[in-house]
Design a protein around this motif. Structure first.
Motif, PDB file in Angstrom:
ATOM      1  N   ILE A 147       0.807  -1.350  -0.033  1.00 53.38           N
ATOM      2  CA  ILE A 147      -0.065   0.058   0.105  1.00 53.38           C
ATOM      3  C   ILE A 147       0.926   1.376   0.079  1.00 53.38           C
ATOM      4  CG2 ILE A 147      -1.618   1.248   1.344  1.00 53.38           C
ATOM      5  CD1 ILE A 147      -2.827  -1.301   2.173  1.00 53.38           C
ATOM      6  N   LEU A 148       1.893   1.085   0.813  1.00 53.25           N
ATOM      7  CA  LEU A 148       2.740   2.252   0.938  1.00 53.25           C
ATOM      8  C   LEU A 148       3.525   2.541  -0.459  1.00 53.25           C
ATOM      9  CD1 LEU A 148       4.444   1.703   4.327  1.00 53.25           C
ATOM     10  CD2 LEU A 148       3.600   4.067   3.408  1.00 53.25           C
ATOM     11  N   ASP A 149       3.787   1.252  -1.358  1.00 52.59           N
ATOM     12  CA  ASP A 149       4.592   1.432  -2.390  1.00 52.59           C
ATOM     13  C   ASP A 149       3.838   2.056  -3.538  1.00 52.59           C
ATOM     14  OD1 ASP A 149       6.147   0.825  -4.524  1.00 52.59           O
ATOM     15  OD2 ASP A 149       5.554  -1.280  -4.842  1.00 52.59           O
ATOM     16  N   LYS A 150       2.398   1.906  -3.311  1.00 52.71           N
ATOM     17  CA  LYS A 150       1.429   2.177  -4.370  1.00 52.71           C
ATOM     18  C   LYS A 150       1.301   3.505  -4.203  1.00 52.71           C
ATOM     19  CE  LYS A 150      -2.105   1.420  -7.574  1.00 52.71           C
ATOM     20  NZ  LYS A 150      -1.585   0.778  -8.813  1.00 52.71           N
ATOM     21  N   PHE A 151       1.283   4.178  -3.120  1.00 48.80           N
ATOM     22  CA  PHE A 151       1.240   5.594  -2.796  1.00 48.80           C
ATOM     23  C   PHE A 151       2.424   6.253  -3.425  1.00 48.80           C
ATOM     24  CE2 PHE A 151       2.302   9.299  -0.298  1.00 48.80           C
ATOM     25  CZ  PHE A 151       1.045  10.057  -0.147  1.00 48.80           C
ATOM     26  N   ILE A 152       3.437   5.873  -3.016  1.00 51.43           N
ATOM     27  CA  ILE A 152       4.914   6.332  -3.402  1.00 51.43           C
ATOM     28  C   ILE A 152       4.974   6.177  -4.869  1.00 51.43           C
ATOM     29  CG2 ILE A 152       7.285   6.038  -3.387  1.00 51.43           C
ATOM     30  CD1 ILE A 152       7.175   5.241  -0.481  1.00 51.43           C
ATOM     31  N   GLY A 153       4.617   5.255  -5.404  1.00 52.26           N
ATOM     32  CA  GLY A 153       4.605   5.200  -6.950  1.00 52.26           C
ATOM     33  C   GLY A 153       3.867   5.976  -7.618  1.00 52.26           C
ATOM     34  N   GLN A 154       2.618   6.669  -7.141  1.00 49.67           N
ATOM     35  CA  GLN A 154       1.757   7.508  -7.851  1.00 49.67           C
ATOM     36  C   GLN A 154       2.561   8.917  -7.671  1.00 49.67           C
ATOM     37  OE1 GLN A 154      -2.415   7.458  -6.135  1.00 49.67           O
ATOM     38  NE2 GLN A 154      -2.779   6.234  -7.670  1.00 49.67           N
ATOM     39  N   HIS A 155       3.385   9.113  -6.736  1.00 51.01           N
ATOM     40  CA  HIS A 155       4.097  10.339  -6.825  1.00 51.01           C
ATOM     41  C   HIS A 155       5.577  10.104  -7.014  1.00 51.01           C
ATOM     42  CE1 HIS A 155       0.464  10.524  -4.079  1.00 51.01           C
ATOM     43  NE2 HIS A 155       0.624  11.651  -4.373  1.00 51.01           N
ATOM     44  N   SER A 156       5.795   9.508  -8.127  1.00 47.81           N
ATOM     45  CA  SER A 156       7.222   8.791  -8.201  1.00 47.81           C
ATOM     46  C   SER A 156       8.153  10.066  -8.579  1.00 47.81           C
ATOM     47  CB  SER A 156       7.392   7.916  -9.702  1.00 47.81           C
ATOM     48  OG  SER A 156       6.757   8.191 -10.554  1.00 47.81           O
ATOM     49  N   LYS A 157       7.535  11.148  -9.382  1.00 49.03           N
ATOM     50  CA  LYS A 157       8.664  12.409  -9.696  1.00 49.03           C
ATOM     51  C   LYS A 157       9.106  12.983  -8.508  1.00 49.03           C
ATOM     52  CE  LYS A 157       6.761  13.276 -14.439  1.00 49.03           C
ATOM     53  NZ  LYS A 157       6.131  14.153 -14.971  1.00 49.03           N
ATOM     54  N   MET A 158       7.979  13.180  -7.546  1.00 48.78           N
ATOM     55  CA  MET A 158       8.402  13.854  -6.129  1.00 48.78           C
ATOM     56  C   MET A 158       9.279  13.189  -5.517  1.00 48.78           C
ATOM     57  SD  MET A 158       5.608  15.755  -3.806  1.00 48.78           S
ATOM     58  CE  MET A 158       4.617  16.098  -5.221  1.00 48.78           C
ATOM     59  N   PHE A 159       8.975  11.446  -5.511  1.00 54.58           N
ATOM     60  CA  PHE A 159       9.888  10.748  -4.820  1.00 54.58           C
ATOM     61  C   PHE A 159      11.386  10.862  -5.104  1.00 54.58           C
ATOM     62  CE2 PHE A 159      11.154   5.885  -4.912  1.00 54.58           C
ATOM     63  CZ  PHE A 159      11.598   6.146  -3.770  1.00 54.58           C
ATOM     64  N   SER A 160      11.375  10.595  -6.326  1.00 51.75           N
ATOM     65  CA  SER A 160      12.863  10.648  -7.001  1.00 51.75           C
ATOM     66  C   SER A 160      13.428  11.950  -6.924  1.00 51.75           C
ATOM     67  CB  SER A 160      12.846  10.274  -8.368  1.00 51.75           C
ATOM     68  OG  SER A 160      11.952  11.129  -8.988  1.00 51.75           O
ATOM     69  N   LYS A 161      12.983  13.071  -7.107  1.00 55.16           N
ATOM     70  CA  LYS A 161      13.508  14.397  -6.851  1.00 55.16           C
ATOM     71  C   LYS A 161      13.927  14.612  -5.581  1.00 55.16           C
ATOM     72  CE  LYS A 161      12.654  19.323  -7.856  1.00 55.16           C
ATOM     73  NZ  LYS A 161      11.718  20.542  -7.948  1.00 55.16           N
ATOM     74  N   SER A 162      13.020  14.010  -4.620  1.00 54.46           N
ATOM     75  CA  SER A 162      13.729  14.290  -2.826  1.00 54.46           C
ATOM     76  C   SER A 162      14.784  13.590  -2.545  1.00 54.46           C
ATOM     77  CB  SER A 162      12.124  13.877  -2.105  1.00 54.46           C
ATOM     78  OG  SER A 162      12.083  12.440  -2.074  1.00 54.46           O
ATOM     79  N   MET A 163      14.962  12.689  -3.163  1.00 47.83           N
ATOM     80  CA  MET A 163      16.235  11.869  -2.968  1.00 47.83           C
ATOM     81  C   MET A 163      17.329  11.827  -4.080  1.00 47.83           C
ATOM     82  SD  MET A 163      14.555   8.175  -2.231  1.00 47.83           S
ATOM     83  CE  MET A 163      15.811   7.565  -0.960  1.00 47.83           C
ATOM     84  N   GLY A 164      17.293  13.090  -4.685  1.00 48.03           N
ATOM     85  CA  GLY A 164      18.546  13.738  -5.562  1.00 48.03           C
ATOM     86  C   GLY A 164      18.511  12.722  -7.001  1.00 48.03           C
ATOM     87  N   TYR A 165      17.464  12.380  -7.462  1.00 49.61           N
ATOM     88  CA  TYR A 165      17.397  11.576  -8.569  1.00 49.61           C
ATOM     89  C   TYR A 165      16.415  11.894  -9.693  1.00 49.61           C
ATOM     90  CZ  TYR A 165      19.612   7.963  -6.097  1.00 49.61           C
ATOM     91  OH  TYR A 165      20.491   7.180  -5.136  1.00 49.61           O
ATOM     92  N   LYS A 166      16.821  11.748 -11.000  1.00 49.17           N
ATOM     93  CA  LYS A 166      15.914  12.162 -12.035  1.00 49.17           C
ATOM     94  C   LYS A 166      14.703  11.723 -12.451  1.00 49.17           C
ATOM     95  CE  LYS A 166      18.417  12.577 -15.908  1.00 49.17           C
ATOM     96  NZ  LYS A 166      19.367  12.271 -17.000  1.00 49.17           N
ATOM     97  N   LYS A 167      14.558  10.227 -12.243  1.00 52.69           N
ATOM     98  CA  LYS A 167      13.300   9.406 -12.076  1.00 52.69           C
ATOM     99  C   LYS A 167      13.495   8.204 -11.437  1.00 52.69           C
ATOM    100  CE  LYS A 167      14.181   7.342 -16.743  1.00 52.69           C
ATOM    101  NZ  LYS A 167      13.821   7.007 -18.164  1.00 52.69           N
ATOM    102  N   ALA A 168      12.427   7.527 -11.284  1.00 51.57           N
ATOM    103  CA  ALA A 168      12.453   6.246 -10.719  1.00 51.57           C
ATOM    104  C   ALA A 168      11.545   5.224 -11.368  1.00 51.57           C
ATOM    105  CB  ALA A 168      11.511   6.529  -9.221  1.00 51.57           C
ATOM    106  N   LEU A 169      12.031   4.186 -11.707  1.00 47.26           N
ATOM    107  CA  LEU A 169      11.352   3.040 -12.449  1.00 47.26           C
ATOM    108  C   LEU A 169      10.758   2.060 -11.422  1.00 47.26           C
ATOM    109  CD1 LEU A 169      14.017   2.498 -15.341  1.00 47.26           C
ATOM    110  CD2 LEU A 169      11.891   4.134 -15.304  1.00 47.26           C
ATOM    111  N   PRO A 170       9.683   1.774 -11.381  1.00 48.71           N
ATOM    112  CA  PRO A 170       9.060   0.739 -10.399  1.00 48.71           C
ATOM    113  C   PRO A 170       9.064  -0.670 -11.011  1.00 48.71           C
ATOM    114  CG  PRO A 170       7.418   1.933 -11.455  1.00 48.71           C
ATOM    115  CD  PRO A 170       8.555   2.656 -12.097  1.00 48.71           C
ATOM    116  N   GLN A 171       9.386  -1.597 -10.101  1.00 46.52           N
ATOM    117  CA  GLN A 171       9.066  -2.891 -10.407  1.00 46.52           C
ATOM    118  C   GLN A 171       9.521  -3.520 -11.632  1.00 46.52           C
ATOM    119  OE1 GLN A 171       7.094  -4.916  -7.740  1.00 46.52           O
ATOM    120  NE2 GLN A 171       7.539  -2.986  -6.715  1.00 46.52           N
ATOM    121  N   ILE A 172      10.738  -3.421 -11.949  1.00 45.07           N
ATOM    122  CA  ILE A 172      11.364  -3.753 -13.051  1.00 45.07           C
ATOM    123  C   ILE A 172      11.729  -5.202 -12.942  1.00 45.07           C
ATOM    124  CG2 ILE A 172      13.449  -3.452 -14.706  1.00 45.07           C
ATOM    125  CD1 ILE A 172      11.409  -1.341 -15.131  1.00 45.07           C
ATOM    126  N   GLY A 173      11.505  -6.310 -13.772  1.00 42.07           N
ATOM    127  CA  GLY A 173      11.808  -7.428 -13.699  1.00 42.07           C
ATOM    128  C   GLY A 173      13.085  -7.849 -14.132  1.00 42.07           C
TER     129      GLY A 173
END
Length: 394
Positions: A234-260
């Protein structure tokens, strides 16, 4: 009415309401004092007697995109209180500020906390976080529901309670509770009427236009979610919906979720497939890894007692998962698979970041003890730390 019908009626009515607002917001026939966001995640739960729905998350309206609501599987819970208060079980002698155990409620725009909880929070944190609300000196919980509770609505409600050595903060954008015995048509009419009444009072459901910026709204919701007894998904789903903000806050350009990531070169004890929660693209185009564990662990930290699950166990499990991801990229064939299929490249400076625990459960000494035997590329932070980074965004 079954759970799917309950979910569909809520989604249908809310999306219709969101679209009404979105279209008129962009053609300026509706004005808000501050930039509005909408709740984009729907959480459904059920007890033996009730259905419960909560909407959360904060997304910007887009001029060219229809508003959407995403959902997950229905959660099976013991009672309403475990959902609202984030607990497995309450004691029989709890005293509530608002007791809804044999009635119904429609409350909004209020902070509910006992005087004792406020006092303890002030003493521990050195701040008074409640300036106005419903208070009661002898209360042990802010609100209480029961099997006989009837259809209820909670809109923009904040709850505070203390338990043992922890403080739990709960922000509710909107929650609806209905008895399973209600007919679908009756619920549909009742919910539509409720949405219309809120709109007439200029407090549309699911819309936030407070003076807080979107990152402050997200940080507040993340802290609230991380203090509840919910799965990391549930936390992952919430963070994933705000991936741009999540990645920017940690100093990254983007976040790719659940890559196999398929292991083309593997030992017998290696998995066939690894799926990190997030692969984070850095400024130089290489990737680092972030993995999530639970926020609320539901137990006190008791060191030195054999047989007790402790925070340190969660950290060790998280570190083992991160080092497994790191080993994947030690093999040339695996590196080539990640690059050719997903454009993912790593170098010798790959960072491995784990997120686990809330404000009171995070133990810096325990983390240091676990990380002592690993390389310095591994970092472990709490959800409170992550929320603080998000809150500081410009």
């Amino acid at each position: 009415m079954d759970s799917k019908e309950f979910e569909n009626e809520i989604k249908k009515s809310l999306i219709q309401s969101y679209e009404f607002i979105r279209e008129r917001y962009f053609n300026k026939s509706i004005k808000f004092p501050n930039k509005p966001t909408y709740n984009s995640q729907l959480r459904i739960a059920e007890t033996r007697e009730h259905f419960i729905a909560e909407i959360l998350g904060n997304k910007d309206f887009k001029i060219d995109k229809v508003a959407k609501l995403t959902t997950r599987a229905v959660e099976k819970i013991t009672d309403i209180n475990s959902f609202i208060l984030g607990v497995n079980k309450l004691s029989k002698n709890e005293v509530a500020i608002l007791d809804i155990s044999k009635s119904k409620c429609d409350i909004g725009g209020i902070f509910i906390a006992s005087s004792r909880d406020i006092s303890e929070t002030k003493n521990r944190l050195g701040i008074r976080i409640v300036n106005d609300g419903i208070l009661k000196e002898s209360a042990t919980v802010p609100i209480l529901f029961g099997k006989e509770s009837n259809n209820s609505f909670l809109h923009q409600v904040e709850l505070l309670r203390t338990k043992g050595s922890n403080i739990f903060y709960r922000h509710i954008s909107f929650i609806i509770i209905v008895r399973k015995s209600i007919q679908k048509i009756d619920f549909s009419n009742q919910f539509k009427e409720y949405l219309e009444k809120k709109w007439e009072k200029s407090v549309p459901i699911g819309i936030d236009y407070s003076v807080d910026t979107i990152n402050v709204r997200m940080a507040r919701s993340l802290i609230s979610l991380s203090e509840q007894n919910i799965t990391e998904r549930i936390l992952d789903k919430f963070i994933g919906q705000h991936s741009k903000m999540f990645s920017k806050s940690m100093g990254y350009k983007k976040a790719l979720p659940q890559i196999g990531l398929k292991w083309l070169n593997r030992e017998d004890d290696d998995p066939e497939l690894s799926i990190p929660d997030y692969l984070m693209e850095s400024e130089d185009g290489t990737y680092h890894i972030v993995d999530l564990k639970k926020g609320f662990l539901g137990r006190k930290i008791v060191k030195g007692k054999i047989g007790r699950e402790r925070f340190i166990d969660y950290v060790a499990e998280l570190v083992a998962q991160l080092t497994n991801y790191e080993r994947y990229f030690d093999k040339k064939e695996n590196l080539e698979f990640a690059k050719s299929n997903f454009g993912i490249e790593v170098n010798n400076e790959i960072k491995l970041i784990g997120v686990v625990g809330g404000y009171y459960e995070y133990d810096e000494k325990a983390v240091s003890k676990v990380l002592r035997q690993y390389n310095k590329r591994i970092s472990i932070i709490s959800y409170f730390d992550l929320a603080s980074l998000i809150k500081k965004l410009k």
